[in-house]
Design a protein around this motif. Structure first.
Motif, mmCIF file in Angstrom:
data_model
loop_
_atom_site.group_PDB
_atom_site.id
_atom_site.type_symbol
_atom_site.label_atom_id
_atom_site.label_comp_id
_atom_site.label_asym_id
_atom_site.label_seq_id
_atom_site.Cartn_x
_atom_site.Cartn_y
_atom_site.Cartn_z
ATOM 1 N N ASP A 278 0.848 -1.184 0.000
ATOM 2 C CA ASP A 278 0.000 0.000 0.000
ATOM 3 C C ASP A 278 0.889 1.241 0.000
ATOM 4 N N PRO A 279 0.594 2.244 -0.836
ATOM 5 C CA PRO A 279 1.505 3.392 -0.965
ATOM 6 C C PRO A 279 1.733 4.161 0.328
ATOM 7 N N ILE A 280 0.695 4.298 1.165
ATOM 8 C CA ILE A 280 0.893 5.012 2.430
ATOM 9 C C ILE A 280 1.778 4.185 3.365
ATOM 10 N N GLU A 281 1.552 2.887 3.398
ATOM 11 C CA GLU A 281 2.412 2.025 4.216
ATOM 12 C C GLU A 281 3.855 2.086 3.721
ATOM 13 N N ALA A 282 4.030 2.220 2.416
ATOM 14 C CA ALA A 282 5.385 2.301 1.861
ATOM 15 C C ALA A 282 6.113 3.547 2.345
ATOM 16 N N ILE A 283 5.439 4.702 2.320
ATOM 17 C CA ILE A 283 6.128 5.914 2.776
ATOM 18 C C ILE A 283 6.260 5.932 4.296
ATOM 19 N N THR B 264 -2.605 6.274 8.080
ATOM 20 C CA THR B 264 -3.108 5.260 7.151
ATOM 21 C C THR B 264 -4.615 5.078 7.306
ATOM 22 N N ALA B 265 -5.089 5.042 8.566
ATOM 23 C CA ALA B 265 -6.518 4.870 8.802
ATOM 24 C C ALA B 265 -7.309 6.078 8.319
ATOM 25 N N THR B 266 -6.719 7.263 8.446
ATOM 26 C CA THR B 266 -7.411 8.493 8.073
ATOM 27 C C THR B 266 -7.491 8.675 6.570
ATOM 28 N N PHE B 267 -6.404 8.391 5.870
ATOM 29 C CA PHE B 267 -6.343 8.669 4.439
ATOM 30 C C PHE B 267 -6.373 7.425 3.557
ATOM 31 N N GLY B 268 -6.088 6.256 4.122
ATOM 32 C CA GLY B 268 -5.907 5.068 3.295
ATOM 33 C C GLY B 268 -7.160 4.521 2.671
ATOM 34 N N ALA B 269 -8.306 4.681 3.324
ATOM 35 C CA ALA B 269 -9.539 4.068 2.827
ATOM 36 C C ALA B 269 -9.907 4.571 1.445
ATOM 37 N N ARG B 270 -9.566 5.829 1.133
ATOM 38 C CA ARG B 270 -9.947 6.404 -0.151
ATOM 39 C C ARG B 270 -8.777 6.538 -1.118
ATOM 40 N N THR B 271 -7.590 6.165 -0.662
ATOM 41 C CA THR B 271 -6.416 6.373 -1.504
ATOM 42 C C THR B 271 -6.488 5.589 -2.806
ATOM 43 N N GLU B 272 -6.943 4.338 -2.731
ATOM 44 C CA GLU B 272 -6.948 3.483 -3.912
ATOM 45 C C GLU B 272 -8.266 3.538 -4.670
ATOM 46 N N SER B 273 -9.259 4.265 -4.154
ATOM 47 C CA SER B 273 -10.583 4.227 -4.757
ATOM 48 C C SER B 273 -10.761 5.292 -5.803
ATOM 49 N N SER B 274 -11.780 5.117 -6.618
ATOM 50 C CA SER B 274 -12.141 6.112 -7.609
ATOM 51 C C SER B 274 -12.985 7.177 -6.954
ATOM 52 N N PRO B 275 -13.164 8.339 -7.593
ATOM 53 C CA PRO B 275 -13.979 9.384 -7.014
ATOM 54 C C PRO B 275 -15.408 8.908 -6.825
ATOM 55 N N ALA B 276 -16.022 9.317 -5.729
ATOM 56 C CA ALA B 276 -17.400 8.940 -5.475
ATOM 57 C C ALA B 276 -18.317 9.690 -6.417
ATOM 58 N N PRO B 277 -19.492 9.115 -6.729
ATOM 59 C CA PRO B 277 -20.455 9.824 -7.551
ATOM 60 C C PRO B 277 -20.809 11.161 -6.928
ATOM 61 N N ALA B 278 -21.224 12.122 -7.775
ATOM 62 C CA ALA B 278 -21.456 13.478 -7.294
ATOM 63 C C ALA B 278 -22.442 13.519 -6.150
ATOM 64 N N GLY B 279 -23.496 12.698 -6.202
ATOM 65 C CA GLY B 279 -24.497 12.744 -5.154
ATOM 66 C C GLY B 279 -24.040 12.133 -3.861
ATOM 67 N N ASP B 280 -22.953 11.331 -3.879
ATOM 68 C CA ASP B 280 -22.476 10.657 -2.671
ATOM 69 C C ASP B 280 -21.265 11.333 -2.056
ATOM 70 N N ARG B 281 -20.770 12.392 -2.663
ATOM 71 C CA ARG B 281 -19.554 13.019 -2.154
ATOM 72 C C ARG B 281 -19.838 13.762 -0.862
ATOM 73 N N ASP B 282 -18.841 13.805 -0.002
ATOM 74 C CA ASP B 282 -18.952 14.556 1.244
ATOM 75 C C ASP B 282 -19.025 16.039 0.938
ATOM 76 N N ILE C 275 -1.157 13.762 2.102
ATOM 77 C CA ILE C 275 -0.703 12.534 2.762
ATOM 78 C C ILE C 275 0.788 12.613 3.071
ATOM 79 N N ALA C 276 1.571 13.111 2.114
ATOM 80 C CA ALA C 276 3.014 13.242 2.349
ATOM 81 C C ALA C 276 3.280 14.164 3.535
ATOM 82 N N ALA C 277 2.554 15.281 3.586
ATOM 83 C CA ALA C 277 2.732 16.215 4.702
ATOM 84 C C ALA C 277 2.313 15.588 6.023
ATOM 85 N N ALA C 278 1.251 14.775 6.000
ATOM 86 C CA ALA C 278 0.784 14.131 7.227
ATOM 87 C C ALA C 278 1.795 13.120 7.749
ATOM 88 N N VAL C 279 2.383 12.327 6.855
ATOM 89 C CA VAL C 279 3.383 11.343 7.279
ATOM 90 C C VAL C 279 4.615 12.044 7.855
#
Length: 245
Positions: free
Chosen positions: A89-94, A200-218, A164-168
């Motif tokens: 996982d890229p976050i785990e790698a850094i 990783t818990a804060t940012f990792g869940a969405r790192t590998e995913s595609s953008p959410a549909p417009a109606g489902d975005r936060d 993510i880089a700044a957070a790590v």
């Protein structure tokens, strides 16, 4: 055979000996404490260490390099680590890469603590250390952009990689700073693992995913910061804002 830790910043020139590098560093910090940073010369350090001036330059490029880690070598090691972690996982790698940086400080706690205390009192040294931190952020962000490319729109990829880089880096710096303030008298690796786990818990869940549909975005979250505000504070404020949204 275990590796003999080198003094941070020490150059491994042919024929050099780690004990000489440590002696030079010890002499330098004695003089920095007695005469101040600006009042200490390379010639004075060489004389206190009992070596010739040319011998000093076999180990260090300048008196500044007695103080700081060899960031060029550390960055090369970090890049080698990242290149080898294509399946992780890229976050785990850094996070693994930033642990290598922390371990370099743990090689010689006494020198690391002396360097920290000195850099707090000399603005030019503090500025140089901040510039070094930015090099790691850029390295991690560049790696993340490559790993995330094609999964998100480019603008989102760049923003996510930068945050993510700044957070790590902020997680590493917070753990390192507490260890240095305590005098380097405990093992901070577990604390870094915990902090990186939060990233990783804060940012990792969405790192590998595609953008959410417009109606489902936060909803959009806006945070305002002062110019020049430390990155650690920025990341902490982003986290607080997201939790409250």
């Amino acid at each position: 055979m275990s590796r003999v830790p080198l003094v941070p910043g020490e150059q491994t020139a042919p024929g050099s000996h780690p004990d000489t590098g440590r002696r030079i560093a010890a002499a330098a910090f004695e003089l920095f404490e007695a005469r101040g940073y600006d009042g200490t010369t390379v010639d004075a350090i060489a004389e206190r260490a009992g070596i010739a001036r040319r011998t000093f330059f076999r180990y260090f490029r300048s008196k500044d390099d007695v103080i700081f880690p060899d960031h060029d070598s550390l960055l090369a090691m970090v890049n080698q680590h990242l290149i080898a972690q294509t399946a992780l996982d890229p976050i785990e790698a850094i996070c693994g890469a930033v642990k290598l940086v922390l371990l370099s400080y743990l090689d010689d706690p006494q020198v690391s603590v002396q360097r920290y205390r000195l850099s707090r009192s000399v603005p030019a040294l503090r500025d140089r250390e901040l510039a070094s931190v930015q090099r790691y952020e850029r390295t991690f962000s560049r790696y993340l952009r490559g790993r995330l490319s094609g999964r998100l729109p480019e603008a989102q990829t760049v923003l996510r990689a930068d945050v993510i880089a700044a957070a790590v880096v902020a997680a590493h710096n917070a753990v390192l700073r507490e260890w240095l303030r305590a005098g380097g008298n405990y093992d901070p690796v577990t604390d870094l693992d915990s902090s990186c786990g939060w990233v990783t818990a804060t940012f990792g869940a969405r790192t590998e995913s595609s953008p959410a549909p417009a109606g489902d975005r936060d909803d959009v979250v806006v945070a305002v910061f002062r110019a020049g505000q430390p990155m650690d504070d920025v990341v902490a404020e982003i986290s607080r804002t997201l939790r409250q949204s």
